[in-house]
Design a protein around this motif. Structure first.
Motif, short mmCIF file in Angstrom:
data_model
loop_
_atom_site.label_atom_id
_atom_site.label_comp_id
_atom_site.label_asym_id
_atom_site.label_seq_id
_atom_site.Cartn_x
_atom_site.Cartn_y
_atom_site.Cartn_z
N ARG A 111 44.35 48.05 30.98
CA ARG A 111 44.25 48.87 32.44
C ARG A 111 44.24 47.77 33.38
N ALA A 112 43.20 46.77 33.02
CA ALA A 112 42.82 45.95 34.91
C ALA A 112 44.04 45.43 35.24
N LEU A 113 44.85 44.68 34.18
CA LEU A 113 45.83 44.29 33.71
C LEU A 113 46.98 45.51 35.09
N ASN A 141 49.56 37.32 36.62
CA ASN A 141 49.29 38.99 37.04
C ASN A 141 50.23 40.13 36.86
N ARG A 142 50.05 41.42 36.98
CA ARG A 142 51.05 42.25 36.50
C ARG A 142 52.70 41.86 36.42
N ARG A 173 38.17 36.75 39.95
CA ARG A 173 39.29 38.85 39.55
C ARG A 173 38.94 38.59 38.50
N PRO A 174 39.33 39.82 37.41
CA PRO A 174 38.71 40.04 36.05
C PRO A 174 40.20 39.23 34.79
N GLU A 227 40.92 45.28 29.36
CA GLU A 227 41.88 44.11 29.61
C GLU A 227 43.01 44.43 30.41
N LYS A 259 46.36 47.74 36.31
CA LYS A 259 46.39 47.75 37.93
C LYS A 259 46.58 46.49 38.82
N GLY A 260 47.66 45.88 38.62
CA GLY A 260 46.68 44.51 39.64
C GLY A 260 45.11 44.07 40.05
N GLU A 261 44.25 43.94 39.10
CA GLU A 261 42.92 43.84 39.54
C GLU A 261 42.43 42.52 38.21
N ALA A 262 43.11 42.13 37.13
CA ALA A 262 42.81 41.24 36.91
C ALA A 262 44.30 39.74 36.58
#
Length: 312
Positions: free
Chosen positions: A33-35, A140-141, A158-159, A31, A37-40
Motif C-alpha cells: 500500500r505504501a508503494l 518507487n511506484r 522514506r518507508p 508495504e 501511494k508513492g510513499e515507499a
C-alpha cells in the motif's frame, strides 16, 4: 552483492535470483500500500548496472536494439531488447541517458554476457562499455534511480517496501520479467513488449525481421495472461509450474504473488489457441484468465495500452 539493507530489523531475504535484497521488512501488505501511494522505495540493488559512454552511444544502441534511442532525451527512462537473429529475446534493458552516458540495469547474472556482446559490436565507434558494480538501483511506484551502492543506507528517509511488494504490483500491471515470463524461445509479441520495448518503425536491428513478420503477417505462438488464482489454496504456484486445461499442459507459470486487494495473482504464458474464457489450473490451483496479449496479436493488431499501466 548482498544489500546492506538486509541487515535492517525485520528484513527477510528474497529467493534466488533476488536473494541479495529483501523480500519484505515484516508487513507485506502495508508495504504494498505504501508503494502504491508513492510513499515507499524498493531496494533492487541486485539488479546489475551497465554504463555506455561516448559520443556515438545513442545512435549505436539504436542500431543494435529494438527501441528508438537515437532521439532519447536526458533523464527519460525507457526499455529496449537485444534479440538474436531469429528474433528471440536475449536481453531486456531498462535505461536512462544522463547527458554523459547511458545507464542500463538488467537482471542479476546477465550483465557479463551483455557487456561481452556490446564490446564485440563496438568496432571503431566512440563508445565505451563497462559493468558498474558500485552502482545500485532503487525504485518507487513509477520510476527508477541509480545511486552509488555505498550510499544505499542514506536513502532511508522514506518507508521501505520489499521486492515481494514490487513484484505484486508488477504482476498486477501485467509487466513481464526476463527469465520469469520469458525463456530461450520468447519473441517480443508473446509477452506484450511491442511498444514498451520495441519500436515498430525505427529501422533495422538484429531480429527485426521476425518482429516485422509477426506484426504484419502472423501471430505469436504463445501469449501472456494474467491469472486470478483460487484464494482458498494456501500456496502459490512456483515459477515454471504447468498451466493445464482439461488435463493437458498448455503453458507455464511465470511469476506469482499475493496482492493486498486482488489476493493471489500470477502471470503465465500459454498457447495462443487456449480459449480466453477457459478456467485453467496453474500448478494445480484453479485460475481465471485476464487477457494481456490477445490471441489475434500480430497482423497489425495492437495491444490495448490500458492493459499495460506502468512502464519500467
Amino acid at each position: 552483492m548482498r544489500s546492506p539493507l538486509l541487515d535492517l530489523p525485520g528484513a527477510v531475504a528474497a529467493e534466488a535470483p533476488d536473494s541479495d535484497v529483501a523480500a519484505h521488512y515484516g508487513d507485506l501488505f502495508a508495504e504494498q500500500r505504501a508503494l502504491l501511494k508513492g510513499e515507499a522505495i524498493v531496494d533492487r540493488s541486485n539488479r546489475e548496472v551497465v554504463r555506455i559512454a561516448g559520443a556515438d552511444r545513442l545512435k549505436w544502441l539504436n542500431d543494435l536494439t529494438s527501441q528508438k534511442l537515437d532521439t532519447l532525451k536526458p533523464g527519460e527512462w525507457t526499455q529496449t531488447l537485444i534479440l538474436d537473429l531469429q528474433g528471440r529475446v536475449e536481453h531486456h534493458l531498462t535505461l536512462v541517458d544522463d547527458g554523459e552516458a547511458v545507464l542500463a540495469h538488467v537482471e542479476p547474472g546477465t550483465s557479463e554476457a551483455l557487456v561481452g556482446y556490446l564490446d564485440r559490436m563496438r568496432f571503431m565507434l566512440r563508445v565505451e562499455v563497462s559493468h558498474e558494480p558500485e552502482l545500485a538501483v532503487l525504485s518507487n511506484r513509477d520510476e527508477d534511480f541509480v545511486v552509488p551502492r555505498a550510499e544505499l543506507a542514506e536513502h532511508l528517509g522514506r518507508p521501505l517496501a520489499g521486492l515481494w511488494a514490487f513484484e505484486a504490483l508488477r504482476i498486477e500491471d501485467h509487466r513481464p520479467r526476463l527469465g520469469f515470463e520469458t525463456d530461450h524461445k520468447t519473441i517480443p509479441h508473446e509477452v506484450g513488449w511491442i511498444g514498451d520495448a520495441v519500436h515498430l518503425t525505427k529501422g533495422c536491428y538484429r531480429g527485426q525481421e521476425t518482429v516485422a513478420r509477426v506484426h504484419n503477417l502472423g501471430h505469436p505462438p504463445r501469449r501472456l495472461v494474467f491469472l486470478h488464482l483460487d484464494g482458498s489454496v494456501d500456496t502459490l504456484p512456483k515459477h515454471g509450474a504447468p498451466v493445464e486445461l482439461d488435463g493437458q499442459q498448455v503453458g507455464e507459470v511465470g511469476s506469482a504473488a499475493r496482492h493486498h486487494e486482488l489476493g493471489p495473482i500470477a502471470l503465465a504464458v500459454v498457447k495462443r489457441t487456449v480459449p480466453v474464457d477457459a478456467t485453467l489450473l496453474a500448478g494445480g490451483v484453479a485460475a481465471a484468465q485476464e487477457v494481456v496479449v490477445p490471441p489475434d496479436a500480430g497482423r497489425n493488431v495492437q495491444i490495448d495500452p490500458a492493459l499495460r499501466r506502468r512502464i519500467r
